[in-house]
Design an enzyme around this catalytic site. Structure first.
Site, short mmCIF file in Angstrom:
data_model
loop_
_atom_site.label_atom_id
_atom_site.label_comp_id
_atom_site.label_asym_id
_atom_site.label_seq_id
_atom_site.Cartn_x
_atom_site.Cartn_y
_atom_site.Cartn_z
CB CYS A 91 -0.67 -24.44 95.03
SG CYS A 91 0.56 -23.40 94.24
CB CYS A 113 1.69 -12.25 104.76
SG CYS A 113 2.47 -11.79 106.31
#
Ligand code: ZN
Length: 483
Positions: free
Chosen positions: A441, A285
Site C-alpha cells: 500500500c 489525514c
C-alpha cells in the site's frame, strides 16, 4: 506621596463601588492602611484579627508582586498604582495586573485597540495569556499565525515532526525552504517574524501520559490540533484533570468539527465520544487526505474561540459542536450535554489520572503519525523484492490502495495489480493460493491488514512490502512521485 490603590471587583461593594482609591503614603503597607481607614468595611477582608494582611490577599506595586519587592515596607513613588488581588474560590480570578504595552505594540495592535470589545484592557489580557498548541501542522498553522499576530504573549507548541514536502499543501507555517527541518524550528522562525513581541516556547516531544500534565500545567488554554485519537483523549483528560479549557478542532477530507471543552462548566470530549473508533475504521489525514484549505478554516475558528476566551467576551462554543461540510457548504450546530456518567467529568469519574492512551485506542504498536507498524506479519524490503524480480522469480504483486492513489504512482511496470482493501474479500478467489503474493500500500499499514485478512482466508505464501510504495520510491525507484 500620592498613590492609587486599585480595588478588585469582588471588594468594590465595600468601597461604595469605587475602583480606585487615592491615598497619601510612603510605603505599600501604609497605603493599604489608609484605604481601610477611608473604607472601614473593607478592613476585615484585607486584615485578620491580629491586624496582619490576610494570606490570600496579594498586592502588586505597578506590575510587580509586592512580595518579590520587599513586602509591605516597599516604598512607593508619586503616581504609583497598588493593585489588590484576592484569590477567589472556584470562579474566575481577577486577571493579574497586565503588563504595559510599548509604543510599538500600541501601533501594531491599533485595529484591536479601537474596538471597545478588545481595547487596551483586552490587548493587555492577550499579552498576559499563555496558550499551548498541540501540533504545528494543518490546524496549528493558522492557530500559530493568528494567535501570534493578535499578540498572545506566550505561545507554546508541542510537536516532534519534521517538515515534509507533502505538508506544504496545507501547513502554512512552513515553507519550501523548511523541508527537512524540525517543525518547531520552522514555526518559531515564522512566528517570530510575524510578531517579535510574543514569546514562543517549544516542546520537542510526543505528548504522553508521563509528560502531559507537566507540559500543559503552565498554560491558561490548550488548543488541540492533533491528528490522532490517543493524543486527543490524552489532551482531553489532562485538561479535565488540570481544569483548563480545551479548544478542539478536527478535520477529515472535506469535513471539520470545532468545539470548546471545559469540564469545569461544560461537557468534555468523552461526553461527546465515550470511546475511540476501532483502529483502522477512521483513516488518518495521511491515509484519507484532507483538502488544503479546510484546516485553514477550522484552525482559524479555534484561534477565534481562543481569543474570545482570553478576552472573556462573546458566547463560546462550550456545550456546542460546530460541524462544517465544505462540499455542501453547510454549517450545523449540535448541542452537547455533560454526561452524568462521563468517566472524566461525570458524577462518579473513573478517570482520575492519565491512562495508557495507545492501549485505550487499541493501537499498541502505533508509533508515529505516519503509522509505521512494527507488525508481526512476514515482511520483504523493497530492495529484496527488486532483486527477486530481477532474478525472474514468479511473484504476484497486489496493490491494496485506492484507484486515485494508483493514479499517482504504482508498480504496474513490475506486474502489480490493483485490489483495493475494501474489495479484497470478494476478489480473494481470483488469487492463486499456490502463488507467492506480495501485498503493498502507501506505507505498509493497510497491506499488513490485507495480509492478515488473506491469511485468515487460508493463504499462506504472503509477504508485506515493508514501508509500502514510499519505501520502494526511496530504496529502488526515485523517479516515482511521493504523496
Ligand atoms: Zn465529560
Amino acid at each position: 506621596m500620592s498613590v492609587t490603590v486599585r480595588i478588585p471587583t469582588p471588594l468594590r461593594g465595600f468601597t461604595g463601588g469605587n475602583k480606585d482609591v487615592a491615598v497619601e503614603a510612603d510605603h505599600v503597607g501604609e497605603a493599604l492602611e489608609e484605604v481601610v481607614e477611608i473604607h472601614p468595611e473593607l478592613r476585615p477582608h484585607l486584615y485578620d484579627e491580629e491586624g496582619e494582611i490576610r494570606n490570600f490577599v496579594n498586592a502588586y506595586l505597578n506590575d510587580e508582586d509586592v512580595r518579590t519587592l520587599g513586602g509591605e515596607s516597599t516604598p512607593v513613588s508619586p503616581g504609583d498604582t497598588i493593585t489588590i488581588v484576592p484569590s477567589i474560590a472556584g470562579g474566575a480570578t481577577e486577571a493579574p495586573p497586565a503588563p504595559q504595552l510599548s509604543k510599538e505594540e500600541i501601533e501594531r495592535y491599533s485595529r484591536h485597540l479601537i474596538m471597545p470589545e478588545v481595547g487596551m484592557e483586552g490587548q493587555k489580557r492577550l499579552k498576559n495569556a499563555r496558550v499551548l498548541l498541540v501540533g504545528a501542522g494543518g490546524l496549528g498553522s493558522p492557530l500559530g499565525l493568528y494567535l501570534a499576530a493578535a499578540g498572545v504573549g506566550m505561545i507554546g507548541i508541542v510537536d516532534s515532526d519534521v517538515v515534509d514536502e507533502s505538508n506544504l499543501q496545507r501547513q502554512l507555517l512552513h515553507g519550501t525552504k523548511d523541508v527537512g527541518r524540525s517543525k518547531l524550528d520552522s514555526a518559531r522562525d515564522r512566528l517570530a517574524d510575524v510578531n517579535p513581541h510574543v514569546h514562543i516556547e517549544t516542546h520537542e516531544l510526543r505528548l504522553t501520559s508521563d509528560n502531559a500534565l507537566e507540559v500543559l500545567e503552565p498554560y491558561d488554554i490548550v488548543v488541540d490540533g492533533t491528528d490522532n485519537f490517543p493524543t486527543r483523549y490524552l489532551v482531553n483528560d489532562a485538561c479535565g484533570l488540570l481544569g483548563k479549557p480545551n479548544v478542539y478542532g478536527s478535520i477529515f477530507r472535506f469535513e471539520g468539527q470545532v468545539s470548546v471543552f471545559d469540564a469545569r462548566h461544560g461537557p468534555c470530549y468523552r461526553c461527546l465520544f465515550r470511546e475511540p473508533p476501532p483502529p483502522g475504521l477512521v483513516p488518518s489525514c495521511a491515509e484519507g487526505g484532507v483538502l488544503g484549505v479546510l484546516p485553514g478554516i477550522i484552525g482559524s475558528l479555534q484561534a477565534l474561540e481562543t481569543i474570545k476566551l482570553i478576552l472573556g467576551t462573546g458566547d463560546s462554543l462550550v456545550g456546542r459542536l460546530l460541524l462544517f461540510d465544505a462540499l455542501g457548504m453547510e454549517w450545523r450546530e449540535l448541542k452537547l450535554r455533560k454526561q452524568k456518567d462521563c468517566p472524566l467529568c461525570g458524577e462518579e469519574p473513573t478517570v482520575t489520572e492519565l491512562v495508557d492512551y495507545l492501549e485505550f485506542c487499541g493501537v499498541p504498536e502505533y508509533e508515529e503519525s505516519e503509522m509505521q507498524e512494527e507488525a508481526a506479519v512476514p515482511e520483504i524490503t523493497p530492495t529484496e523484492l527488486k532483486s527477486r524480480l530481477d532474478r525472474g522469480d514468479r511473484i504476484r504483486i497486489v496493490d491494496v490502495r485506492e484507484p486515485h492513489e494508483w493514479d499517482i504512482a504504482n508498480l504496474a511496470d513490475h506486474g502489480a495489480e490493483l485490489v483495493p482493501l475494501g474489495t479484497l474479500g470478494e476478489r480473494a478467489p481470483e488469487l492463486d493460493r499456490s502463488e507467492e503474493i506480495i501485498l503493498h500500500c502507501r506505507s505498509g499499514v493497510r497491506s499488513a491488514r490485507a495480509l492478515e485478512q488473506l491469511h485468515e482466508a487460508g493463504f499462506s505464501r504472503l509477504w508485506n512490502l515493508k514501508g509500502g510504495i514510499l519505501a520502494w520510491q526511496e530504496e529502488v525507484d526515485s523517479s516515482l512521485p511521493r504523496y
